[in-house]
Write a protein that holds these residues in place. Structure first.
Motif, PDB file in Angstrom:
ATOM      1  N   GLU A 110      92.911  66.389  71.361  1.00  0.00           N
ATOM      2  CA  GLU A 110      94.343  66.352  71.117  1.00  0.00           C
ATOM      3  C   GLU A 110      95.097  67.253  72.079  1.00  0.00           C
ATOM      4  OE1 GLU A 110      94.560  67.666  67.132  1.00  0.00           O
ATOM      5  OE2 GLU A 110      93.587  65.871  66.285  1.00  0.00           O
ATOM      6  N   ALA A 111      96.337  66.910  72.322  1.00  0.00           N
ATOM      7  CA  ALA A 111      97.202  67.746  73.152  1.00  0.00           C
ATOM      8  C   ALA A 111      97.263  69.146  72.532  1.00  0.00           C
ATOM      9  CB  ALA A 111      98.597  67.140  73.238  1.00  0.00           C
ATOM     10  N   GLY A 112      97.134  70.170  73.367  1.00  0.00           N
ATOM     11  CA  GLY A 112      97.129  71.543  72.879  1.00  0.00           C
ATOM     12  C   GLY A 112      95.741  72.152  72.853  1.00  0.00           C
ATOM     13  N   LYS A 113      94.706  71.301  72.840  1.00  0.00           N
ATOM     14  CA  LYS A 113      93.341  71.811  72.909  1.00  0.00           C
ATOM     15  C   LYS A 113      93.022  72.242  74.325  1.00  0.00           C
ATOM     16  CE  LYS A 113      90.642  69.592  69.235  1.00  0.00           C
ATOM     17  NZ  LYS A 113      89.480  68.688  68.970  1.00  0.00           N
ATOM     18  N   ARG A 114      92.086  73.195  74.466  1.00  0.00           N
ATOM     19  CA  ARG A 114      91.634  73.599  75.789  1.00  0.00           C
ATOM     20  C   ARG A 114      90.381  72.805  76.138  1.00  0.00           C
ATOM     21  NH1 ARG A 114      91.799  80.069  76.048  1.00  0.00           N
ATOM     22  NH2 ARG A 114      90.686  79.886  74.061  1.00  0.00           N
ATOM     23  N   PHE A 115      90.382  72.206  77.321  1.00  0.00           N
ATOM     24  CA  PHE A 115      89.310  71.280  77.688  1.00  0.00           C
ATOM     25  C   PHE A 115      87.978  71.984  77.900  1.00  0.00           C
ATOM     26  CE2 PHE A 115      86.866  68.924  80.924  1.00  0.00           C
ATOM     27  CZ  PHE A 115      86.678  67.734  80.228  1.00  0.00           C
ATOM     28  N   ARG A 116      88.004  73.131  78.565  1.00  0.00           N
ATOM     29  CA  ARG A 116      86.745  73.772  78.929  1.00  0.00           C
ATOM     30  C   ARG A 116      85.883  74.118  77.716  1.00  0.00           C
ATOM     31  NH1 ARG A 116      85.981  79.596  81.933  1.00  0.00           N
ATOM     32  NH2 ARG A 116      83.737  79.508  82.171  1.00  0.00           N
ATOM     33  N   PRO A 117      86.415  74.831  76.697  1.00  0.00           N
ATOM     34  CA  PRO A 117      85.582  75.107  75.522  1.00  0.00           C
ATOM     35  C   PRO A 117      85.155  73.828  74.801  1.00  0.00           C
ATOM     36  CG  PRO A 117      87.487  76.568  75.575  1.00  0.00           C
ATOM     37  CD  PRO A 117      87.717  75.517  76.609  1.00  0.00           C
ATOM     38  N   TRP A 118      86.024  72.824  74.785  1.00  0.00           N
ATOM     39  CA  TRP A 118      85.706  71.553  74.123  1.00  0.00           C
ATOM     40  C   TRP A 118      84.537  70.866  74.815  1.00  0.00           C
ATOM     41  CZ3 TRP A 118      86.149  66.262  75.498  1.00  0.00           C
ATOM     42  CH2 TRP A 118      86.131  65.349  74.438  1.00  0.00           C
ATOM     43  N   LEU A 119      84.569  70.824  76.149  1.00  0.00           N
ATOM     44  CA  LEU A 119      83.477  70.200  76.909  1.00  0.00           C
ATOM     45  C   LEU A 119      82.198  71.021  76.767  1.00  0.00           C
ATOM     46  CD1 LEU A 119      82.828  67.882  78.978  1.00  0.00           C
ATOM     47  CD2 LEU A 119      83.155  69.620  80.762  1.00  0.00           C
ATOM     48  N   THR A 120      82.323  72.349  76.819  1.00  0.00           N
ATOM     49  CA  THR A 120      81.151  73.211  76.702  1.00  0.00           C
ATOM     50  C   THR A 120      80.492  73.048  75.337  1.00  0.00           C
ATOM     51  OG1 THR A 120      82.135  74.814  78.225  1.00  0.00           O
ATOM     52  CG2 THR A 120      80.312  75.585  76.873  1.00  0.00           C
ATOM     53  N   GLU A 201      87.058  81.859  74.308  1.00  0.00           N
ATOM     54  CA  GLU A 201      86.531  80.562  74.721  1.00  0.00           C
ATOM     55  C   GLU A 201      85.120  80.341  74.184  1.00  0.00           C
ATOM     56  OE1 GLU A 201      88.710  79.647  78.999  1.00  0.00           O
ATOM     57  OE2 GLU A 201      87.024  81.074  78.953  1.00  0.00           O
ATOM     58  N   VAL A 202      84.299  81.397  74.206  1.00  0.00           N
ATOM     59  CA  VAL A 202      82.947  81.283  73.659  1.00  0.00           C
ATOM     60  C   VAL A 202      83.018  80.939  72.176  1.00  0.00           C
ATOM     61  CG1 VAL A 202      80.792  82.490  73.164  1.00  0.00           C
ATOM     62  CG2 VAL A 202      81.951  82.853  75.357  1.00  0.00           C
ATOM     63  N   ALA A 203      83.912  81.601  71.457  1.00  0.00           N
ATOM     64  CA  ALA A 203      84.066  81.328  70.025  1.00  0.00           C
ATOM     65  C   ALA A 203      84.466  79.881  69.784  1.00  0.00           C
ATOM     66  CB  ALA A 203      85.105  82.282  69.428  1.00  0.00           C
ATOM     67  N   GLU A 204      85.382  79.365  70.614  1.00  0.00           N
ATOM     68  CA  GLU A 204      85.796  77.965  70.484  1.00  0.00           C
ATOM     69  C   GLU A 204      84.636  77.031  70.770  1.00  0.00           C
ATOM     70  OE1 GLU A 204      89.403  76.671  72.419  1.00  0.00           O
ATOM     71  OE2 GLU A 204      90.185  78.723  72.405  1.00  0.00           O
ATOM     72  N   ALA A 205      83.891  77.320  71.838  1.00  0.00           N
ATOM     73  CA  ALA A 205      82.791  76.444  72.233  1.00  0.00           C
ATOM     74  C   ALA A 205      81.684  76.410  71.182  1.00  0.00           C
ATOM     75  CB  ALA A 205      82.212  76.896  73.577  1.00  0.00           C
ATOM     76  N   LEU A 206      81.429  77.551  70.522  1.00  0.00           N
ATOM     77  CA  LEU A 206      80.351  77.630  69.537  1.00  0.00           C
ATOM     78  C   LEU A 206      80.842  77.397  68.106  1.00  0.00           C
ATOM     79  CD1 LEU A 206      78.357  80.709  70.910  1.00  0.00           C
ATOM     80  CD2 LEU A 206      77.966  78.272  71.351  1.00  0.00           C
ATOM     81  N   ALA A 207      82.155  77.239  67.969  1.00  0.00           N
ATOM     82  CA  ALA A 207      82.753  76.990  66.648  1.00  0.00           C
ATOM     83  C   ALA A 207      82.413  78.099  65.654  1.00  0.00           C
ATOM     84  CB  ALA A 207      82.313  75.627  66.105  1.00  0.00           C
ATOM     85  N   VAL A 208      82.546  79.343  66.115  1.00  0.00           N
ATOM     86  CA  VAL A 208      82.320  80.506  65.250  1.00  0.00           C
ATOM     87  C   VAL A 208      83.477  81.481  65.453  1.00  0.00           C
ATOM     88  CG1 VAL A 208      79.803  80.284  65.291  1.00  0.00           C
ATOM     89  CG2 VAL A 208      80.949  81.729  67.000  1.00  0.00           C
ATOM     90  N   PRO A 209      83.694  82.418  64.535  1.00  0.00           N
ATOM     91  CA  PRO A 209      84.760  83.410  64.710  1.00  0.00           C
ATOM     92  C   PRO A 209      84.485  84.320  65.907  1.00  0.00           C
ATOM     93  CG  PRO A 209      84.057  83.306  62.417  1.00  0.00           C
ATOM     94  CD  PRO A 209      83.050  82.530  63.211  1.00  0.00           C
ATOM     95  N   ALA A 210      85.550  84.843  66.505  1.00  0.00           N
ATOM     96  CA  ALA A 210      85.403  85.742  67.651  1.00  0.00           C
ATOM     97  C   ALA A 210      84.581  86.975  67.274  1.00  0.00           C
ATOM     98  CB  ALA A 210      86.779  86.161  68.166  1.00  0.00           C
ATOM     99  N   GLY A 211      84.739  87.442  66.027  1.00  0.00           N
ATOM    100  CA  GLY A 211      83.970  88.601  65.590  1.00  0.00           C
ATOM    101  C   GLY A 211      82.469  88.328  65.597  1.00  0.00           C
ATOM    102  N   THR A 212      82.094  87.094  65.284  1.00  0.00           N
ATOM    103  CA  THR A 212      80.671  86.722  65.307  1.00  0.00           C
ATOM    104  C   THR A 212      80.143  86.751  66.733  1.00  0.00           C
ATOM    105  OG1 THR A 212      80.929  85.329  63.344  1.00  0.00           O
ATOM    106  CG2 THR A 212      79.022  84.893  64.744  1.00  0.00           C
TER     107      THR A 212
END
Length: 231
Positions: A110-120, A201-212
């Motif tokens: 969707e518009a607004g998403k960042r491509f790099r974490p999504w592709l990763t 970006e890592v958190a987005e790519a792995l679908a986990v909280p930034a704290g994790t």
């Protein structure tokens, strides 16, 4: 693994050399001292449309836009997949499959998403799935052969033979130490330090909280420091 179908317009996996970061102590020092210095970003800054704009065009059937994205990511994403799988041939298959999956899943971007974490995220999930299948089949890990293939890429172009040998030895020690980490710890190290992704970006790519991500990264660095201190 079944052969993947070729990418549209014959956009096969990259035939480019992998540029490895500095080896051994230099890597660990960069990791512990200043994450920003550890590695270049996966996709270098480019002129023209953003990755997000290009992929939104791909959603509309723009094959030329897909070609541009493949060229932007072929070096960094392929290198990431080699480091995650330990095998350039498997990485090549997964590189192609990543973009095929991205095209198939384009409607979910969707518009607004960042491509790099999504592709990763697609690439990481493919690596995990492939690893589980290989484990169930009891296949032998080819990391040894892959390490030889990667070894030459870690050498500095103007280094003396003695410097090359020392650098290669240190890089080998770090690769061996990385294998001692858990899968989750290794993922965050590779994504953050070797591919230069931000913690967000890592958190987005792995679908986990930034704290994790931060806690996994801290645990990984402490483990690496202990392992390398013993060797």
């Amino acid at each position: 693994m079944a052969a993947t179908q070729p990418l549209p317009n014959s956009m096969a996996g990259p035939g480019v050399p992998i540029v490895a970061p500095a080896g051994g102590k230099a890597i660990l020092e960069c990791m512990l001292e200043s994450p920003a210095r550890a590695a270049p970003a996966l996709a270098a800054a480019v002129d023209g449309p953003s990755d997000e704009d290009l992929f939104l065009r791909v959603r509309g059937g723009d094959r030329a836009g897909l070609g541009q994205l493949v060229r932007r990511y072929e070096r960094g994403l392929f290198a990431l997949l080699v480091r995650m799988t330990g095998d350039p041939h498997r990485a090549d298959d997964l590189f192609q499959e990543t973009f095929l999956r991205a095209v198939k899943s384009a409607a979910t971007f969707e518009a607004g998403k960042r491509f790099r974490p999504w592709l990763t995220a697609i690439a990481v999930n493919l690596v995990r799935d492939e690893g589980r299948r290989r484990k169930l089949r009891g296949e032998v890990n080819l990391d040894g052969a892959a390490s030889e293939a990667l070894q030459g890429q870690a050498l500095a172009p103007e280094a003396t033979p003695a410097e090359d040998a020392e650098r290669a030895d240190e890089a080998g020690r770090v690769r061996a130490a990385l294998e001692c980490l858990t899968g989750k710890e290794r993922e965050v190290v590779l994504l953050h330090f070797y591919d230069g992704m931000t913690l967000t970006e890592v958190a987005e790519a792995l679908a986990v909280p930034a704290g994790t991500v931060k806690s996994r990264l801290h645990a990984a660095l402490m483990r690496l420091k202990g392992i390398l201190a013993e060797r």
